[in-house]
Design a protein around this motif. Structure first.
Motif, short mmCIF file in Angstrom:
data_model
loop_
_atom_site.label_atom_id
_atom_site.label_comp_id
_atom_site.label_asym_id
_atom_site.label_seq_id
_atom_site.Cartn_x
_atom_site.Cartn_y
_atom_site.Cartn_z
N ASN A 69 44.03 17.06 72.87
CA ASN A 69 45.26 16.92 73.64
C ASN A 69 46.26 17.99 73.23
OD1 ASN A 69 47.08 15.88 71.51
ND2 ASN A 69 45.85 14.02 71.62
N LYS A 70 47.31 18.11 74.04
CA LYS A 70 48.38 19.07 73.73
C LYS A 70 49.71 18.49 74.17
CE LYS A 70 50.39 23.57 74.92
NZ LYS A 70 50.25 24.85 75.64
N THR A 71 50.72 18.69 73.33
CA THR A 71 52.11 18.43 73.69
C THR A 71 52.80 19.78 73.83
OG1 THR A 71 52.12 16.33 72.48
CG2 THR A 71 54.26 17.33 72.98
N TRP A 72 53.26 20.08 75.02
CA TRP A 72 53.95 21.35 75.25
C TRP A 72 55.29 21.36 74.52
CZ3 TRP A 72 52.87 25.91 77.77
CH2 TRP A 72 51.69 25.96 78.51
N LEU A 73 55.74 22.56 74.13
CA LEU A 73 57.01 22.73 73.43
C LEU A 73 57.86 23.77 74.15
CD1 LEU A 73 55.65 22.82 69.76
CD2 LEU A 73 56.62 20.87 70.99
N ALA A 74 59.12 23.44 74.36
CA ALA A 74 60.07 24.33 75.02
C ALA A 74 61.29 24.49 74.13
CB ALA A 74 60.48 23.77 76.38
N GLY A 75 61.49 25.68 73.59
CA GLY A 75 62.52 25.91 72.59
C GLY A 75 63.92 25.67 73.09
N VAL A 76 64.71 24.93 72.29
CA VAL A 76 66.12 24.76 72.58
C VAL A 76 66.83 26.07 72.27
CG1 VAL A 76 68.23 23.56 71.85
CG2 VAL A 76 66.10 22.28 72.16
N SER A 77 67.67 26.52 73.14
CA SER A 77 68.46 27.76 73.03
C SER A 77 67.66 29.01 73.34
CB SER A 77 69.12 27.91 71.64
OG SER A 77 70.00 26.83 71.40
N ASN A 78 66.48 29.20 72.69
CA ASN A 78 65.75 30.45 72.90
C ASN A 78 64.71 30.38 74.01
OD1 ASN A 78 63.80 28.89 71.68
ND2 ASN A 78 63.18 30.45 70.21
#
Length: 217
Positions: A37-46
């Protein structure tokens, strides 16, 4: 049965998650040997893009970070970070903190994710997780933590889910630096917006989100 490896990735770019080609990438990533499985990550600020993955073995995780992922980063034309962690060593410690990777209960969806890694080399059995877990459990807004133990490096870190970005921010700015100072080590913290990655992560079997009629909107 738990998976045997975690992988952390992050691409050095700035892209709103709504513009990321996650549907196309998900199809390719699902076909990678040993993917769980994968949990996507979206950077705060950058607005960086990345992920926290589970694989069925360390060998599959290594093949991913040395084969597929560097090619993906090269096609996009950006630098990248990857880390491989031994999941088998951290099960007991992670279960105490309601880790979703080890059968934790999901009573609310996270608003933020945090990744940490301390620049130390210590077999996980020697890490002071029993002393730290009760303190971590009391951190405002903490929903889940999966401990991380670096393959080859024995670095110690974690992947956390918080209820809000505000509580996650407090954790990375106040609590975690104080812990690193006590250990006298350098460290890495990364903060991610969980809300924007729900549909993409559900499509990859992430355990952090509840299915709903609007999940794929």
């Amino acid at each position: 049965m738990s998976s045997n490896a975690f992988v952390y990735t992050e691409l050095q770019l700035a892209m709103p998650f709504s513009e990321a080609p996650w549907r196309e990438l998900n199809l390719v990533i699902k076909a990678q040997p040993g993917f769980v499985n994968k949990t996507w990550l979206a950077g705060v600020s950058n607005q960086s893009l990345g992920g926290l993955y589970q694989f069925d073995s360390i060998e599959s995780a290594k093949a991913f970070v040395t084969g597929y992922f560097p090619l993906e980063a090269a096609q996009i034309g950006v630098a990248q970070t990857t880390r491989v962690f031994d999941a088998s060593e951290v099960e007991e410690a992670s279960k105490f903190l309601n880790s979703m990777h080890f059968g934790g209960s999901l009573t609310q969806e996270p608003g933020a994710f945090v990744y940490t890694e301390a620049q130390i080399s210590a077999p996980f059995a020697e890490a002071p997780w029993r002393d730290m877990n009760p303190i971590l459990k009391g951190q405002p807004g903490l929903l889940h933590k999966t401990w991380l133990s670096g393959v080859h490096t024995h670095s110690v870190g974690g992947f956390y889910a918080f209820d809000t970005i505000d509580n996650a921010t407090r954790f990375v700015l106040e609590y975690f630096p104080s812990e690193a100072a006590k250990l006298n080590v350098a460290y890495t913290t990364r903060l991610f917006d969980a809300a924007v990655v729900k549909a993409a992560s559900l499509d990859m079997g992430s355990p952090f989100f509840m299915h709903s009629a609007s999940a794929n909107d």
